[in-house]
Motif scaffolding. Structure first.
Motif, mmCIF file in Angstrom:
data_model
loop_
_atom_site.group_PDB
_atom_site.id
_atom_site.type_symbol
_atom_site.label_atom_id
_atom_site.label_comp_id
_atom_site.label_asym_id
_atom_site.label_seq_id
_atom_site.Cartn_x
_atom_site.Cartn_y
_atom_site.Cartn_z
ATOM 1 N N UNK A 319 0.875 -1.185 0.000
ATOM 2 C CA UNK A 319 0.000 0.000 0.000
ATOM 3 C C UNK A 319 0.903 1.222 0.000
ATOM 4 N N UNK A 320 0.959 1.903 -1.126
ATOM 5 C CA UNK A 320 1.864 3.043 -1.281
ATOM 6 C C UNK A 320 1.083 4.299 -1.622
ATOM 7 N N UNK A 321 1.755 5.436 -1.490
ATOM 8 C CA UNK A 321 1.104 6.726 -1.749
ATOM 9 C C UNK A 321 1.737 7.394 -2.965
ATOM 10 N N UNK A 322 0.876 7.955 -3.819
ATOM 11 C CA UNK A 322 1.362 8.691 -4.981
ATOM 12 C C UNK A 322 0.640 10.030 -5.038
ATOM 13 N N UNK A 323 1.373 11.121 -4.877
ATOM 14 C CA UNK A 323 0.762 12.448 -4.964
ATOM 15 C C UNK A 323 0.302 12.683 -6.402
ATOM 16 N N UNK A 324 -0.989 12.958 -6.571
ATOM 17 C CA UNK A 324 -1.542 13.086 -7.928
ATOM 18 C C UNK A 324 -2.791 13.951 -7.900
ATOM 19 N N UNK A 325 -2.871 14.884 -8.830
ATOM 20 C CA UNK A 325 -4.080 15.685 -9.052
ATOM 21 C C UNK A 325 -4.909 14.971 -10.106
ATOM 22 N N UNK A 326 -6.116 14.525 -9.730
ATOM 23 C CA UNK A 326 -6.868 13.671 -10.667
ATOM 24 C C UNK A 326 -7.410 14.408 -11.892
ATOM 25 N N UNK A 327 -7.136 15.703 -11.994
ATOM 26 C CA UNK A 327 -7.469 16.407 -13.235
ATOM 27 C C UNK A 327 -6.345 16.264 -14.268
ATOM 28 N N UNK A 328 -5.212 15.747 -13.825
ATOM 29 C CA UNK A 328 -4.091 15.514 -14.740
ATOM 30 C C UNK A 328 -4.136 14.079 -15.265
ATOM 31 N N UNK A 329 -3.434 13.792 -16.372
ATOM 32 C CA UNK A 329 -3.434 12.428 -16.914
ATOM 33 C C UNK A 329 -2.932 11.418 -15.897
ATOM 34 N N UNK A 330 -3.610 10.289 -15.830
ATOM 35 C CA UNK A 330 -3.268 9.226 -14.882
ATOM 36 C C UNK A 330 -1.901 8.623 -15.227
ATOM 37 N N UNK A 331 -0.950 8.609 -14.263
ATOM 38 C CA UNK A 331 0.394 8.096 -14.567
ATOM 39 C C UNK A 331 0.580 6.599 -14.279
ATOM 40 N N UNK A 332 -0.367 5.969 -13.590
ATOM 41 C CA UNK A 332 -0.170 4.580 -13.155
ATOM 42 C C UNK A 332 -1.063 3.645 -13.964
ATOM 43 N N UNK A 333 -0.441 2.628 -14.573
ATOM 44 C CA UNK A 333 -1.235 1.618 -15.268
ATOM 45 C C UNK A 333 -1.619 0.545 -14.254
ATOM 46 N N UNK A 334 -2.929 0.295 -14.141
ATOM 47 C CA UNK A 334 -3.425 -0.623 -13.118
ATOM 48 C C UNK A 334 -4.502 -1.529 -13.698
ATOM 49 N N UNK A 335 -4.910 -2.500 -12.895
ATOM 50 C CA UNK A 335 -5.992 -3.407 -13.296
ATOM 51 C C UNK A 335 -7.353 -2.836 -12.913
ATOM 52 N N UNK A 336 -7.394 -2.170 -11.741
ATOM 53 C CA UNK A 336 -8.657 -1.603 -11.248
ATOM 54 C C UNK A 336 -8.385 -0.191 -10.735
ATOM 55 N N UNK A 337 -9.262 0.746 -11.126
ATOM 56 C CA UNK A 337 -9.217 2.120 -10.607
ATOM 57 C C UNK A 337 -10.473 2.326 -9.771
#
Length: 451
Positions: A319-337
């Motif tokens: 369980x990690x933390x990533x500072x991200x503004x969700x109005x910007x393009x998503x930087x993480x490729x995942x299976x579930x958002x």
């Protein structure tokens, strides 16, 4: 048609009937009834859906009796006369922490409470005198020659015991409350004469309220809670908001909602992004129960210290933390958002933009798990011939809806509107599952990316 109108006698009979049924089911299920005593249970635990509806129907009948006992004019007068002082008293008690000034198992004098809160004794006396009319605190039996003492009731004790409940009062009344007092002026300035609501966050009651020096110049509610305060107090509202969201998780049983919203076990070894996940409370529980999941909690940098404090050492690798503004393009490729209780705070345009922000990272077959509040219950109330939902349930949604209008020029949406948000964002989102329940106030949408 006067013969179909509720009467005091008819309502009294219904109150007696529903009270008998409700208390009987409480006894059968061994659920203790709250009292006004300080050591009372602070809530009903373990109500079934049927019992919850029973309780809300009883509340509707009791409210109707209150209105009829007073009469139309006087009931409006009394509400207008009392509602703002009620709010002011609760806000003052909470802001100055009157709750810890009175021992849970004891009592305190007005002068002792004044010393604890750093307020004049006259102010303390006047605020508590009003609070006791709301069953918040009570005066002990008076003995001549001794100072009057104040002790907790179950209502004030509930606040003394729960940081989350205190955070709820602060967020709803102190942060969101003041802008609602200028809603009528905001509507006159920005919407009068138009056929549709201006979905523009610069034209809200919040923006109007914060346009002058009195309240500080903030563009929106998020900027306000992140930046208000100076020195060590800077961002105190953000920290309180995180506590508030943790409390919301408890009262809506969000842990259960999140756990049951998706077949996490079948997902196997999967990467999950918890968009706007705040302090990571739900992600931590999810990771604990499903050891094959790796979860990235995303939110603004201000929430990271709370996350770091919350996450247990044995889960830090998963369980990690990533500072991200969700109005910007998503930087993480995942299976579930997972998007949980986020979009209801934003107008349609911004909600669509948040979903579109995911697109750059989406791989074919990736899933968006959307969990949010259903603030408008009409389409969930069953068929037209079925019984309507109790007004007390509907009122929960309409109150939140007005708050969303004041703060964000947003609205609480029915299920159909949530589907439309996905369609507008990108027609490559295929909605494979839509579930909604008026008793949990939640809608779950599972969307698969077919790009």
């Amino acid at each position: 048609m006067t013969d179909s109108q509720p009467t005091l006698k008819g309502l009294a009979a219904k109150v007696a009937e529903v009270t008998e049924a409700f208390t009987r089911t409480l006894e059968e299920n061994k659920i203790p009834e709250p009292t006004f005593a300080a050591d009372s249970p602070t809530s009903y635990s373990g109500l079934t859906g049927e019992m919850f509806l029973q309780r809300q129907q009883l509340l509707d009948h009791l409210n109707d009796m209150i209105y009829l006992v007073q009469g139309p004019s006087e009931s409006i007068f009394n509400y207008a006369h009392n509602c703002m002082p009620d709010v002011a008293a609760l806000n003052i008690l909470n802001h100055f922490d009157f709750w810890s000034a009175v021992p849970l198992a004891g009592s305190a004098t007005y002068s002792e409470i004044a010393l604890h809160t750093s307020l004049p004794e006259e102010v303390v006396t006047r605020v508590i005198e009003h609070a006791t009319t709301l069953r918040i605190f009570e005066k002990t039996a008076f003995e001549p020659g001794t100072p009057l003492r104040i002790r907790h009731t179950s209502r004030s004790a509930a606040l003394a015991k729960s940081a989350g409940l205190r955070a709820l009062v602060s967020t709803v009344l102190d942060d969101a409350g003041p802008p609602m007092t200028v809603m009528q002026e905001a509507l006159r300035r920005f919407n009068a004469g138009k056929t549709e609501l201006a979905q523009d966050m610069t034209q809200t009651a919040f923006a109007l309220y914060h346009s002058g020096a009195l309240a500080g110049k903030y563009a929106n509610s998020w900027e306000f809670i992140e930046n208000d305060g100076e020195g060590g107090k800077k961002g105190w509202r953000q920290r309180t908001f995180v506590q508030f969201m943790d409390y919301i998780k408890e009262i809506f049983r969000l842990e259960d909602v999140v756990e049951n919203a998706y077949d996490w076990k079948a997902a196997g070894t999967a990467t999950v992004v918890d968009l706007g996940g705040s302090g990571g409370h739900d992600s931590i529980v999810l990771a604990r129960k499903f050891p094959d999941l790796s979860i990235v909690v995303q939110d603004l940098p201000q929430a990271q210290p709370v996350f770091e404090k919350n996450v247990p050492a044995d889960l830090k690798e998963r369980v990690t933390y990533s500072a991200h503004d969700f109005f910007n393009p998503q930087p993480v490729q995942a299976d579930v958002y997972m998007i949980k209780l986020i979009l209801h705070d934003w107008p349609d345009k911004e909600s669509v933009q948040i979903l579109r922000g995911l697109v750059p990272a989406l791989k074919p077959g990736a899933r968006v798990l959307f969990i949010d509040y259903v603030g408008k219950q009409d389409e969930l109330a069953g068929s037209a011939s079925g019984p309507p939902l109790p007004r007390s349930i509907q009122q929960f949604g309409t109150s939140t809806d007005l708050r969303m209008l004041a703060l964000f020029s947003a609205k609480e949406r029915p299920v159909g509107a949530w589907k439309e948000i996905f369609r507008q964002a990108d027609e490559r989102f295929e909605l494979v599952r839509v579930e909604a329940n008026p008793l949990t106030f939640m809608v779950i949408i599972e969307a698969v990316w077919r790009g």
